[in-house]
Design an enzyme around this catalytic site. Structure first.
Site, PDB file in Angstrom:
ATOM      1  N   GLY A   1      32.504  67.788  50.770  1.00 47.32           N
ATOM      2  CA  GLY A   1      33.590  68.216  49.875  1.00 47.32           C
ATOM      3  C   GLY A   1      33.766  69.725  49.929  1.00 47.32           C
TER       4      GLY A   1
ATOM      5  NE  ARG B   1      33.249  63.288  51.167  1.00 45.51           N
ATOM      6  CZ  ARG B   1      32.670  64.127  50.316  1.00 45.51           C
ATOM      7  NH1 ARG B   1      31.474  64.586  50.546  1.00 45.51           N
ATOM      8  NH2 ARG B   1      33.290  64.505  49.210  1.00 45.51           N
TER       9      ARG B   1
ATOM     10  CG  ASP C   1      22.329  66.176  48.625  1.00 53.23           C
ATOM     11  OD1 ASP C   1      23.524  65.850  48.672  1.00 53.23           O
ATOM     12  OD2 ASP C   1      21.577  65.924  47.667  1.00 53.23           O
TER      13      ASP C   1
ATOM     14  CB  THR D   1      28.330  70.642  46.362  1.00 55.83           C
ATOM     15  OG1 THR D   1      28.761  69.701  45.368  1.00 55.83           O
ATOM     16  CG2 THR D   1      26.893  71.009  46.074  1.00 55.83           C
TER      17      THR D   1
ATOM     18  CG  ASP E   1      29.047  67.335  42.732  1.00 53.11           C
ATOM     19  OD1 ASP E   1      30.127  67.527  42.158  1.00 53.11           O
ATOM     20  OD2 ASP E   1      28.854  66.401  43.532  1.00 53.11           O
TER      21      ASP E   1
ATOM     22  CG  ASP F   1      24.433  67.517  43.358  1.00 59.58           C
ATOM     23  OD1 ASP F   1      24.722  68.465  44.106  1.00 59.58           O
ATOM     24  OD2 ASP F   1      24.713  66.338  43.621  1.00 59.58           O
TER      25      ASP F   1
ATOM     26  NE  ARG G   1      30.041  60.747  45.621  1.00 57.90           N
ATOM     27  CZ  ARG G   1      30.736  61.117  46.687  1.00 57.90           C
ATOM     28  NH1 ARG G   1      31.781  60.441  47.062  1.00 57.90           N
ATOM     29  NH2 ARG G   1      30.378  62.184  47.380  1.00 57.90           N
TER      30      ARG G   1
HETATM   31  O1  F6P Z   1      30.537  66.347  46.185  1.00 56.70           O
HETATM   32  C1  F6P Z   1      31.547  66.932  45.446  1.00 56.70           C
HETATM   33  C2  F6P Z   1      32.492  65.907  44.905  1.00 56.70           C
HETATM   34  O2  F6P Z   1      33.548  66.659  44.358  1.00 56.70           O
HETATM   35  C3  F6P Z   1      31.946  64.932  43.869  1.00 56.70           C
HETATM   36  O3  F6P Z   1      31.790  65.471  42.592  1.00 56.70           O
HETATM   37  C4  F6P Z   1      32.976  63.855  43.922  1.00 56.70           C
HETATM   38  O4  F6P Z   1      32.496  62.661  43.440  1.00 56.70           O
HETATM   39  C5  F6P Z   1      33.276  63.784  45.386  1.00 56.70           C
HETATM   40  O5  F6P Z   1      33.033  65.070  45.899  1.00 56.70           O
HETATM   41  C6  F6P Z   1      34.664  63.345  45.716  1.00 56.70           C
HETATM   42  O6  F6P Z   1      34.793  63.267  47.096  1.00 56.70           O
HETATM   43  P1  F6P Z   1      36.154  63.011  47.873  1.00 56.70           P
HETATM   44  O7  F6P Z   1      36.947  64.269  47.836  1.00 56.70           O
HETATM   45  O8  F6P Z   1      35.722  62.666  49.251  1.00 56.70           O
HETATM   46  O9  F6P Z   1      36.857  61.916  47.160  1.00 56.70           O
END
Ligand code: F6P
Length: 331
Positions: free
Chosen positions: A18, A79, A110, A133, A135, A137, A179
């Site tokens: 992300g 990804r 990660d 990120t 997050d 986390d 998530r």
């Molecule tokens: O990892 C960061 C994040 O923003 C999470 O908080 C979220 O769940 C996810 O990415 C969403 O990913 P995508 O943009 O692939 O839907």
């Protein structure tokens, strides 16, 4: 600046997973630091997928001018499922070799580091990671690139929601990203004065929510914010709100999902500065022959954390903050 050993002549840099505000500042810092050490720099577009496809661009100092204040990542990100296969990794290695890239800086979460580790077990090109990120986390670092900006974005959005919530006397269930992680929901909840926070790391406390929806709301408050991390075990904001409405038909309930706006926007000063510190340290670590580590920030100092630990362990939620929340929200 101390002269470093020059075993490495050319480095690659890419963003993965992300996107997060501050990634451009990170790329800029890596590029400029490498150039300061007389290295060549190659930007790898679209994460591991671009690596597989050889989507590379030479980066000069001027190429990273004027990007620091931009959100997103100008190298783009992805990804990549293909990189998780042996064939995908072999193609990526081939591309790196063909372009004479001696070492790589990966900026991501990660999942991105897991890819780097798997690759390093089979191939001889060193990778160093920078945590990126919203997050926040990741194990081993207090800070990840993008978190501060996302936090401010959430706070600004919820402040606006509170205006309309107050005007109508409504309860808003606000869902924020995360998530698997509640770091953003927790900090934003405290900063916004949320009445209840529901996060994946803590068993959802239905009693606490009910207490607020009955006693707290009726007796003390004109409106309420329930901050829900998207990965909360009780479900997302819609599901939790639906149940709350059913249990308390007298309440005027609304849901707001903040979504991907949390990942965008011009990075905060904090994200720009820290991403820059991390970028400088990442290149210096590679020049010091380090590999398979993440550069993190702990107690305001740069730390080197083995990637193996980062991918195996989770960052704990701050119990002190949870406790503070309970005290502040006593009704
Ligand atoms: O990892 C960061 C994040 O923003 C999470 O908080 C979220 O769940 C996810 O990415 C969403 O990913 P995508 O943009 O692939 O839907």
């Amino acid at each position: 600046m101390t002269e470093k050993r020059k075993a490495i002549r050319k480095i690659g840099v890419f963003t993965s997973g992300g996107d997060a505000p501050g990634m451009n500042a990170a790329i800029r810092a890596v590029t400029r630091t490498a150039i300061a050490h007389k290295l060549e720099v190659v930007g790898i577009r679209r994460g591991y997928q671009g690596m597989i496809e050889g989507d590379f661009v030479r980066l000069h100092s001027s190429d990273v001018s004027g990007i620091m204040q931009m959100g997103g990542t100008f190298l783009q990100t992805a990804r990549s499922a293909e990189f998780r296969t042996d064939e995908g990794m072999a193609k990526a290695y081939q591309q790196l070799k063909e372009h004479e890239i001696d070492a790589v800086v990966v900026i991501g979460g990660d999942g991105s580091f897991r890819g780097a580790l798997d690759f390093s077990q089979q191939y001889d090109i060193p990778f160093v990671g920078m945590p990126g990120t919203i997050d926040n986390d990741m194990y081993g670092t207090d800070y990840t690139i993008g978190f501060d900006t996302a936090l401010n974005t959430v706070v600004e959005a919820v402040d606006k929601i509170k205006d309309t919530a107050n005007s109508h006397g409504r309860i808003f269930f606000v869902e924020v990203m995360g998530r698997d992680a509640g770091q953003l929901a927790l900090k934003a909840g405290i900063a916004c004065g949320a009445e209840v926070i529901l996060i994946p790391e803590v068993q959802s406390d239905e009693d606490e929510l009910n207490r607020f929806l009955t006693k707290g709301y009726k007796d003390k408050k004109r409106s309420g914010i329930i901050m829900v991390a998207e990965g909360d075990k009780a479900g997302g904001a819609f599901k939790i709100a639906e149940k709350a409405q059913k249990d308390h038909p007298e309440l005027d309930v609304r849901v707001s999902i903040l979504g991907h706006m949390q990942r965008g926007g011009s990075p905060s000063a904090v994200d720009r500065v820290k991403a820059t510190q991390l970028g400088v340290a990442a290149v210096e670590a590679l020049l010091d022959d380090q590999k398979s580590i993440m550069i993190g920030i702990k107690d305001d100092s740069i730390v080197h954390v083995p990637m193996v630990k980062v991918v195996k362990m989770n960052r704990d939620i701050d119990n002190e903050l949870l406790n503070i929340l309970r005290i502040i929200n006593t009704i």
